[in-house]
Structure formats: C-alpha cells, structure tokens
Write a protein that holds these residues in place. Structure first.
Motif, mmCIF file in Angstrom:
data_model
loop_
_atom_site.group_PDB
_atom_site.id
_atom_site.type_symbol
_atom_site.label_atom_id
_atom_site.label_comp_id
_atom_site.label_asym_id
_atom_site.label_seq_id
_atom_site.Cartn_x
_atom_site.Cartn_y
_atom_site.Cartn_z
ATOM 1 N N GLU A 47 0.874 -1.078 0.057
ATOM 2 C CA GLU A 47 -0.189 0.041 0.036
ATOM 3 C C GLU A 47 0.854 1.038 -0.037
ATOM 4 O OE1 GLU A 47 -3.915 -1.981 2.610
ATOM 5 O OE2 GLU A 47 -2.347 -0.623 3.412
ATOM 6 N N LEU A 48 1.895 1.309 0.542
ATOM 7 C CA LEU A 48 3.054 2.195 0.783
ATOM 8 C C LEU A 48 4.092 2.578 -0.437
ATOM 9 C CD1 LEU A 48 3.294 2.337 4.486
ATOM 10 C CD2 LEU A 48 2.076 3.877 3.230
ATOM 11 N N GLY A 49 3.880 1.477 -1.466
ATOM 12 C CA GLY A 49 4.684 1.594 -2.620
ATOM 13 C C GLY A 49 5.851 0.862 -2.731
ATOM 14 N N VAL A 50 6.056 -0.221 -1.715
ATOM 15 C CA VAL A 50 7.138 -1.136 -1.914
ATOM 16 C C VAL A 50 6.759 -2.009 -3.244
ATOM 17 C CG1 VAL A 50 8.126 -3.314 -0.905
ATOM 18 C CG2 VAL A 50 7.598 -1.200 0.403
ATOM 19 N N GLU A 51 8.018 -2.399 -3.920
ATOM 20 C CA GLU A 51 7.872 -3.099 -5.047
ATOM 21 C C GLU A 51 8.450 -4.245 -5.093
ATOM 22 O OE1 GLU A 51 9.632 -0.283 -8.068
ATOM 23 O OE2 GLU A 51 8.011 0.949 -8.016
ATOM 24 N N ARG A 52 9.298 -4.606 -4.221
ATOM 25 C CA ARG A 52 10.139 -5.825 -4.061
ATOM 26 C C ARG A 52 10.506 -6.251 -2.790
ATOM 27 N NH1 ARG A 52 16.282 -6.695 -4.731
ATOM 28 N NH2 ARG A 52 16.557 -9.154 -5.146
ATOM 29 N N ILE A 53 10.316 -7.656 -2.442
ATOM 30 C CA ILE A 53 10.310 -7.978 -1.038
ATOM 31 C C ILE A 53 11.358 -9.179 -1.186
ATOM 32 C CG2 ILE A 53 9.566 -9.525 0.754
ATOM 33 C CD1 ILE A 53 8.079 -6.839 1.018
ATOM 34 N N VAL A 54 12.391 -9.129 -0.705
ATOM 35 C CA VAL A 54 13.331 -10.437 -0.374
ATOM 36 C C VAL A 54 13.161 -11.211 0.923
ATOM 37 C CG1 VAL A 54 15.855 -11.288 -0.454
ATOM 38 C CG2 VAL A 54 15.084 -9.341 -1.812
ATOM 39 N N LEU A 55 12.409 -12.402 0.981
ATOM 40 C CA LEU A 55 12.106 -13.203 2.270
ATOM 41 C C LEU A 55 13.101 -13.991 2.804
ATOM 42 C CD1 LEU A 55 9.928 -13.533 4.548
ATOM 43 C CD2 LEU A 55 8.956 -15.318 2.846
ATOM 44 N N LEU A 56 13.552 -13.884 3.940
ATOM 45 C CA LEU A 56 14.224 -14.960 4.697
ATOM 46 C C LEU A 56 13.362 -15.886 5.133
ATOM 47 C CD1 LEU A 56 17.165 -15.784 5.648
ATOM 48 C CD2 LEU A 56 16.440 -14.753 7.813
ATOM 49 N N ASP B 140 1.616 -14.362 -2.502
ATOM 50 C CA ASP B 140 0.052 -13.688 -2.801
ATOM 51 C C ASP B 140 0.098 -12.209 -2.984
ATOM 52 O OD1 ASP B 140 -0.713 -16.355 -2.359
ATOM 53 O OD2 ASP B 140 -1.575 -15.869 -0.439
ATOM 54 N N SER B 141 1.389 -11.816 -2.930
ATOM 55 C CA SER B 141 1.284 -9.939 -2.639
ATOM 56 C C SER B 141 1.185 -9.258 -4.158
ATOM 57 C CB SER B 141 2.512 -9.709 -2.086
ATOM 58 O OG SER B 141 3.745 -9.988 -2.833
ATOM 59 N N ASP B 142 1.421 -10.105 -5.191
ATOM 60 C CA ASP B 142 1.793 -9.434 -6.527
ATOM 61 C C ASP B 142 2.916 -8.571 -6.557
ATOM 62 O OD1 ASP B 142 -0.368 -11.064 -7.789
ATOM 63 O OD2 ASP B 142 -2.093 -9.347 -7.008
ATOM 64 N N LEU B 143 3.687 -8.418 -5.724
ATOM 65 C CA LEU B 143 5.015 -7.625 -5.643
ATOM 66 C C LEU B 143 6.020 -8.468 -6.206
ATOM 67 C CD1 LEU B 143 5.136 -6.312 -2.093
ATOM 68 C CD2 LEU B 143 4.408 -5.336 -4.179
ATOM 69 N N GLN B 144 7.419 -7.985 -6.739
ATOM 70 C CA GLN B 144 8.398 -8.762 -7.207
ATOM 71 C C GLN B 144 8.855 -9.272 -5.810
ATOM 72 O OE1 GLN B 144 11.406 -6.604 -9.456
ATOM 73 N NE2 GLN B 144 9.659 -5.087 -9.894
ATOM 74 N N TRP B 145 9.123 -10.899 -5.870
ATOM 75 C CA TRP B 145 9.367 -11.367 -4.614
ATOM 76 C C TRP B 145 10.906 -12.346 -4.882
ATOM 77 C CZ3 TRP B 145 9.128 -16.735 -4.946
ATOM 78 C CH2 TRP B 145 8.242 -17.221 -5.975
ATOM 79 N N THR B 146 11.534 -12.626 -3.895
ATOM 80 C CA THR B 146 12.742 -13.397 -3.932
ATOM 81 C C THR B 146 12.531 -14.307 -2.637
ATOM 82 O OG1 THR B 146 13.938 -12.141 -5.221
ATOM 83 C CG2 THR B 146 15.091 -14.024 -4.327
ATOM 84 N N ILE B 147 12.678 -15.448 -2.562
ATOM 85 C CA ILE B 147 12.700 -16.089 -1.341
ATOM 86 C C ILE B 147 13.926 -16.967 -0.961
ATOM 87 C CG2 ILE B 147 11.714 -18.286 -0.174
ATOM 88 C CD1 ILE B 147 9.112 -17.403 -1.183
ATOM 89 N N VAL B 148 14.571 -16.615 -0.014
ATOM 90 C CA VAL B 148 15.886 -17.334 0.343
ATOM 91 C C VAL B 148 15.610 -18.209 1.527
ATOM 92 C CG1 VAL B 148 18.213 -16.743 1.295
ATOM 93 C CG2 VAL B 148 17.067 -15.091 -0.036
ATOM 94 N N ARG B 149 16.144 -19.369 1.203
ATOM 95 C CA ARG B 149 15.842 -20.762 2.146
ATOM 96 C C ARG B 149 17.235 -21.155 2.630
ATOM 97 N NH1 ARG B 149 11.345 -24.380 -1.293
ATOM 98 N NH2 ARG B 149 9.539 -23.179 -0.861
ATOM 99 N N PRO B 150 17.807 -20.653 3.460
ATOM 100 C CA PRO B 150 19.102 -21.219 4.196
ATOM 101 C C PRO B 150 18.926 -22.640 5.159
ATOM 102 C CG PRO B 150 18.326 -19.312 5.449
ATOM 103 C CD PRO B 150 17.196 -19.370 4.469
ATOM 104 N N ALA B 151 19.959 -23.252 4.979
ATOM 105 C CA ALA B 151 20.079 -24.419 5.798
ATOM 106 C C ALA B 151 20.667 -23.582 7.225
ATOM 107 C CB ALA B 151 21.513 -25.152 5.315
#
Length: 291
Positions: A79-88, A130-141
């Motif tokens: 809602e505040l204009g963020v375009e990209r999320i990198v999720l840990l 589900d957000s429709d943003l650009q997303w990247t998911i990081v899955r570390p060991a």
C-alpha cells in the motif's frame, strides 16, 4: 534501486546486519529496521511500520518470531509503494514432515500448518507469493554462525554441545553467503527461490572437532534423545513449549533431512558457497570464541 533506501528488517541480526554491510559497500541507501534505529521499526508496534517504510521500494524481510505479522506487513508495504520483497525463509518449509506438527517456524515461514502443501494459507512464503510484488525467497540451511554468535555459542564456550541431533549431518551455510544473496539488487531475481547451503555436510561432532582444532579448546558433542534434551532445558527454566520447539528444530538433522546440498549461492552469485572451515577461520580471526 539506489534512489530509495532498502529497508532491512532484523537489521542488527545475524543475516540482517550482514545485508546492511554488503549493501552499504555497494553504495546502496539502507534503512536499518530495528527498535533502536531512526526511524524506529518495531514489529509489535504497527504505528512504526509506516515511518520505516516511507520512501522504501525494496525490503529484506526477516519474519517476526512471535505473532504472525508477515502477511499484514507485506500488505501495508504494498500500500505504501514497496515493489520488491526478499524474504528470509528456511530449509524444509515445503517438505512435509520436516518440521514438527506444532512447529513455530512452520507457521511463521511456511504454509501455516506445516504440511508443505502450498495451499496459500500461511504467513511467510505464502504472504509474499500472494502479494503480486516482485519477490525473492531465500531458504538457508542451518547458519554456521549458530556456533559463534547464536544458539550453540554458550555450549561451545562451555566445552559441551548437547543436542538431539544423533549422528546426522547438516550442510551449514555461512551467513555472509545468505547476505550476499539477499543483497543482490540487479534484475533477474524476481520469482526465484534460492535454497542455500554450504558445499559439504558435517556432523555436529565434526563441526565441534573443527572448532576445537582451530581454537585449542576441548569441545565435545553429546547426542541426546529428544525427551532427555527437553527435560534438561525445562530443568534450566525453559518453558516446556520452547524446549519442545528447539528439539523439533534439531530433529531434521537427526533424521538425515539436513545433509543435502543446495546450489542457491552458486546460482544467485555465480560463485561457490563458503566452506564450514572458512567460517571457522573467520570466526577465530574475529575472536568469536575468546569468551
């Protein structure tokens, strides 16, 4: 991307602080997300979210270890204009039976009920997908730094690591590699899931043996049954639920579910992952085990 600050939640934690450092070295504007920063960011105070997100176009999101807040935070960020999320996220969130039935990590990171079915009802990965943003998911060991600045540090300093890990091995990943992937700002990473590990798996006994050799300390690993481990923690004053959750977190190592290698560091950065021995040398050089 550099015209707007990147918000790094958990900006003083094991991965977040390293993401901040690597972005700063690249000349990228960074906003550290923490309760001590300015502007202040506090997961439990939603009034702080808006000021932390002001002018932000990208976020490194380390989920809150408590209430399920990732989904509402991602919604507000959009809602505040963020375009990209990198999720840990974490290893095994999409693997049925990896986490315990009541796993906190499964609820926070995965699909909400820990069954790995990807049915879209969770708070972590589901929320960003589900957000429709650009997303990247990081899955570390498992983080290698757990031995030097995390869960295992006190035990290492005391000379005895007691865990319900059996003789299983884990492909520990260096937090510097996690940060290197999370701090990538160029195009081409949207929609990617990067599974991260080190280049080899080591048992807990082998890990403490390497640390022993490098430090001159005598450190031994003592494998415990799940129930005995939980009993020891509760006798030390841990809440029973927290003790069970910690034991459940270690369980995949015992069951042989953490020994496989992942290629995410190579795919994302174009270079091999750092070996556990490199982590040990760096930790010794930084004085991590001088306490």
């Amino acid at each position: 991307m550099t015209e707007h600050p990147i918000l790094v939640t958990g900006g003083t934690g094991k991965s977040g602080a390293r993401v901040v450092s690597q972005l700063v070295r690249k000349g990228v504007a960074v906003r550290v997300g923490s309760r001590s920063a300015e502007p202040r960011f506090d997961w439990t105070d939603r009034g702080s979210w808006d000021t932390a997100l002001d002018g932000v176009k990208a976020v490194y999101l380390v989920p809150f270890e408590g209430d399920l807040l990732t989904r509402p935070f991602v919604r507000r960020a959009k809602e505040l204009g963020v375009e990209r999320i990198v999720l840990l996220s974490g290893r095994g969130v999409d693997v049925p039976g990896y986490a315990g039935e009541n796993s906190v990590a499964g609820r926070i990171l995965g699909d909400g009920d820990g069954d790995g079915d990807g049915d879209g009802d969770g708070d972590g990965e589901d929320a960003v997908r589900d957000s429709d943003l650009q997303w990247t998911i990081v899955r570390p060991a498992w983080f290698a730094q757990n031995f030097s600045e995390g869960f295992f540090l006190d035990a290492v300093l005391a000379g005895e690591l007691r865990l319900p890990g059996g003789d299983g091995a884990a492909s520990f990943v260096d937090a510097e590699d996690i940060a290197a992937v999370a701090a990538l700002t160029e195009d081409g990473h949207a929609g990617q899931v990067y599974e991260l590990s080190g280049p080899r798996a080591v048992t807990l006994a082998e890990a403490v043996a390497e640390i022993s050799e490098a430090t001159g300390r005598t450190i031994r690993y003592v494998p415990l049954p799940h129930e005995e481990f939980v009993a020891e923690l509760t006798a030390q004053g841990w809440p029973a639920a927290d003790a069970e959750d910690f034991a459940d977190d270690v369980g995949p190592i015992r069951r042989g579910m953490d020994s496989h290698l992942s290629d995410g560091v190579q795919r994302a950065t174009g270079r091999p992952a750092r070996d556990f021995s490199e982590f040990v040398k760096s930790a010794v050089a930084s004085g991590a085990w001088q306490g």
